[in-house]
Structures are given as structure tokens and as C-alpha cells.
Design a protein around this motif. Sequence first.
Motif, PDB file in Angstrom:
ATOM      1  N   PRO A  13     130.544  26.862  50.812  1.00  0.00           N
ATOM      2  CA  PRO A  13     131.377  26.401  50.253  1.00  0.00           C
ATOM      3  C   PRO A  13     131.609  25.979  49.039  1.00  0.00           C
ATOM      4  N   ALA A  14     130.214  25.163  48.219  1.00  0.00           N
ATOM      5  CA  ALA A  14     130.840  24.851  46.809  1.00  0.00           C
ATOM      6  C   ALA A  14     130.822  25.725  45.673  1.00  0.00           C
ATOM      7  N   LEU A  15     129.847  27.152  46.154  1.00  0.00           N
ATOM      8  CA  LEU A  15     130.782  28.478  45.543  1.00  0.00           C
ATOM      9  C   LEU A  15     131.982  28.896  45.301  1.00  0.00           C
ATOM     10  N   TYR A  41     128.933  19.083  46.929  1.00  0.00           N
ATOM     11  CA  TYR A  41     128.592  20.480  45.989  1.00  0.00           C
ATOM     12  C   TYR A  41     127.251  20.429  46.575  1.00  0.00           C
ATOM     13  N   LEU A  42     126.558  21.734  47.252  1.00  0.00           N
ATOM     14  CA  LEU A  42     125.158  21.927  47.621  1.00  0.00           C
ATOM     15  C   LEU A  42     124.917  23.548  47.239  1.00  0.00           C
ATOM     16  N   ILE A  43     123.912  23.629  46.079  1.00  0.00           N
ATOM     17  CA  ILE A  43     123.786  24.898  45.263  1.00  0.00           C
ATOM     18  C   ILE A  43     122.441  24.980  44.867  1.00  0.00           C
ATOM     19  N   GLY A  44     121.843  25.565  46.477  1.00  0.00           N
ATOM     20  CA  GLY A  44     120.252  25.316  46.032  1.00  0.00           C
ATOM     21  C   GLY A  44     119.965  26.536  45.741  1.00  0.00           C
ATOM     22  N   GLY A  45     120.431  27.664  45.247  1.00  0.00           N
ATOM     23  CA  GLY A  45     120.230  29.224  44.917  1.00  0.00           C
ATOM     24  C   GLY A  45     119.251  29.925  45.795  1.00  0.00           C
ATOM     25  N   THR A  53     129.979  32.363  40.722  1.00  0.00           N
ATOM     26  CA  THR A  53     129.073  33.036  41.532  1.00  0.00           C
ATOM     27  C   THR A  53     127.678  32.882  40.892  1.00  0.00           C
ATOM     28  N   LEU A  54     126.608  33.078  41.202  1.00  0.00           N
ATOM     29  CA  LEU A  54     125.501  33.101  41.152  1.00  0.00           C
ATOM     30  C   LEU A  54     124.706  34.444  40.609  1.00  0.00           C
ATOM     31  N   ARG A  55     124.923  34.667  39.124  1.00  0.00           N
ATOM     32  CA  ARG A  55     123.797  35.465  38.415  1.00  0.00           C
ATOM     33  C   ARG A  55     121.933  36.108  40.025  1.00  0.00           C
ATOM     34  N   PRO A  56     122.260  37.603  39.427  1.00  0.00           N
ATOM     35  CA  PRO A  56     121.039  38.089  40.258  1.00  0.00           C
ATOM     36  C   PRO A  56     120.223  37.612  40.103  1.00  0.00           C
ATOM     37  N   VAL A  57     119.275  37.141  40.702  1.00  0.00           N
ATOM     38  CA  VAL A  57     118.003  36.199  40.635  1.00  0.00           C
ATOM     39  C   VAL A  57     117.225  37.141  39.531  1.00  0.00           C
ATOM     40  N   ARG A  80     122.214  27.926  33.855  1.00  0.00           N
ATOM     41  CA  ARG A  80     123.058  28.621  33.060  1.00  0.00           C
ATOM     42  C   ARG A  80     124.676  28.409  33.822  1.00  0.00           C
ATOM     43  N   ASP A  81     123.815  29.043  34.737  1.00  0.00           N
ATOM     44  CA  ASP A  81     125.229  29.161  36.662  1.00  0.00           C
ATOM     45  C   ASP A  81     125.901  27.294  37.514  1.00  0.00           C
ATOM     46  N   LEU A  82     124.530  26.529  37.380  1.00  0.00           N
ATOM     47  CA  LEU A  82     124.217  25.354  37.734  1.00  0.00           C
ATOM     48  C   LEU A  82     125.370  24.172  36.547  1.00  0.00           C
TER      49      LEU A  82
END
Length: 342
Positions: A303-305, A230-234, A311-315, A211-213
Amino acid sequence: MSARLASMHVLVTGASGFVGAHAAVALTEAGHEPHLLVRDPAKAARSLTGAGAPGAGWPLHEADIRDAAAVRDALKGCDAVLHAAADMGVTGHGADLRGSNVVGLRNVLDQAVELGLDPVVHVSTVAVFVPPAGPRITPGSPLATPRNAYGRSKVEGERHARDLGGVTIVYPGGLLGPGQPRLDALNEGFRAGTRSGWPVVPGGVGILDVRDLAVALARCFTPGQGARRYLIGGHFMTWAELAALCAGLTGRPRRAYRLHPGLLRALATALDAAKALGVPVSYPLTRDAADIMLTMVPTDDTPALEALGVTLRPVEDTVSDTLRWLCAEGHLERREIGRLSP
């Protein structure tokens, strides 16, 4: 940020998949109109429902991305494209990986650029950098030379997307979350880890909520920006940390077992051989998956975020929602998710 975006007609390839379905919903919420290119409309309907689609009658193009003429017809009615279609081969066998990941990619991206669509967004994978060259993966990290067919097909497609110019490329990590049409990769591994225990080996995993992606992908649709990466590895977690997190969330005893890397690879190779002979094996470990498990490192997502305002939600939230969904869909039993069970 989204208030500045003009509404666009965005062709979404792979809309019947995990990423494509969630991205279509996020595009709608950002004010765009998704046009869906899918092979199986019935599967797409199920996937979109699982992703929380509002039930709107979005334009639908029934086609295979390997059919260049059909892809071109779909592109002609759109302003931009999100190429999310791909075949996964990390935990499965027999897929025509190059047909979708290279030939299909060329059909979509080449023709989109030729027709002047803007932006052209391609969903790649952090796997193109694995095995990594250093202790942290960045957007400028060198592309890897993976031994597995999936990795090779994705790197080949990646090189073409870069050479083409004008393409925005997004590199997601391991995807979790509710609503996956068919368990694959990390969700499949979560079921096995919760049920049978987690192998504690070197390496780890980047956990990214689908959902964040989807929100990040929707925010890529600003025209005139040119090629971007954009790198978003989490959230990166070691396998021991992941086992402990699941135990803490479920309230069940920590289930983990230490394995030597060589033994993990040997077990994975043996499972591959058994599957190739037609032996029914439900455990998702393969040699390809083992290589990624053992060599994955953290990613530099800042950089991507920041550029996308995400903002990524808590894991913990992602893992809890995933385990509840796996249980609700019958992939796990209520006792297996402990106190997360409704």
C-alpha cells in the motif's frame, strides 16, 4: 508525481543522521528547500557530503530538539516538517532515549501542528510493532509492548503522534546503504556478520535502502492529505538467506553458525553485562537486538509503495553498495568483501 508538488520550505530535524541527510538530498531533488535543524553543524556537513549533498548552502538552525523555544523558532520559517531526529538504543548503551524520542518528538510535532505546518511527517520505525502479533506486520497491526528501552520510547512517541492528529507517520525497516555517519543497528551488524559470521536463528530482518526511504519521504510532501501511515519494512530475509546472499555477492565461503534462540539471548545478556562494567566489546549484539532478530516477520509494504510511487531497488544492489562502502570507509578489509573489492 513529483511534478505536481509545489515547492516548500521543509524543516528537517536530525539532518546530521543517516535518514535525515539522505532525506534532505531527496527533498532538494523533488524541488523543495530543506531547512536543517542539527546539534552539530560539522557533523551535519560530513553526513550531507556522505549522502551526496550538492553542497548548497541550505538554511541551518543549530539547536537541540529538546529545546522547545529553539524548535519553534526554526519551525516558524517553514511550510512543513520532516521529523527524522531520534536516538538509537538497539546496539548501544547510555543514550537519553526518552529525551529525544519522546520529549523532542513532542516539541517538534506539537508545535508544527499548532503553527499549521502541512504536512507534518514523522519517521517512526517498524520496531514499534515488534514483537509482532502475527505472521505479517501491516500498518494496522497493534503496537507492541517491547521490553527494551529503545522500543518503549519509540512506542510512547508513536502513541503521542497518533493522538495528535494530522501527522503522517512512516515506518521504515532495517536501514542499509552508504554514507552512515556512525555505524549503528544493521550496518554495524553487517560488519560483524561479514567479519565473524552470521548467527542463523529464527526470525529475520527487513532490509531497506536508505536512499529508497529518502525518496519515499520526499514524496510525502503533498499538503492537504491529512494523517497517513506508510509502512516500508523492505525486503524480508531470514538470517540463513542473508548469509547466503553475502557469500554469493562476495564469492567467499558462507560463514554462518546455528544458534538456539535461548543461547543467543544468553550471549546477548552476557555482552550487555560486560559492556555495563566497562569491558571493551566490539561485537554489536545486545539483548534488545537479539529480541528483534528472533521475532521479526515480513511487512506489507505494497500500500505505501503504490501510494508513493516508489519501487525498491533489488536487495542485492543495496547489500553490494553497503559492503563496498564499509570497505571504502575502513570498516571492512578488502579481502573481507571478496570480489566486490575494487
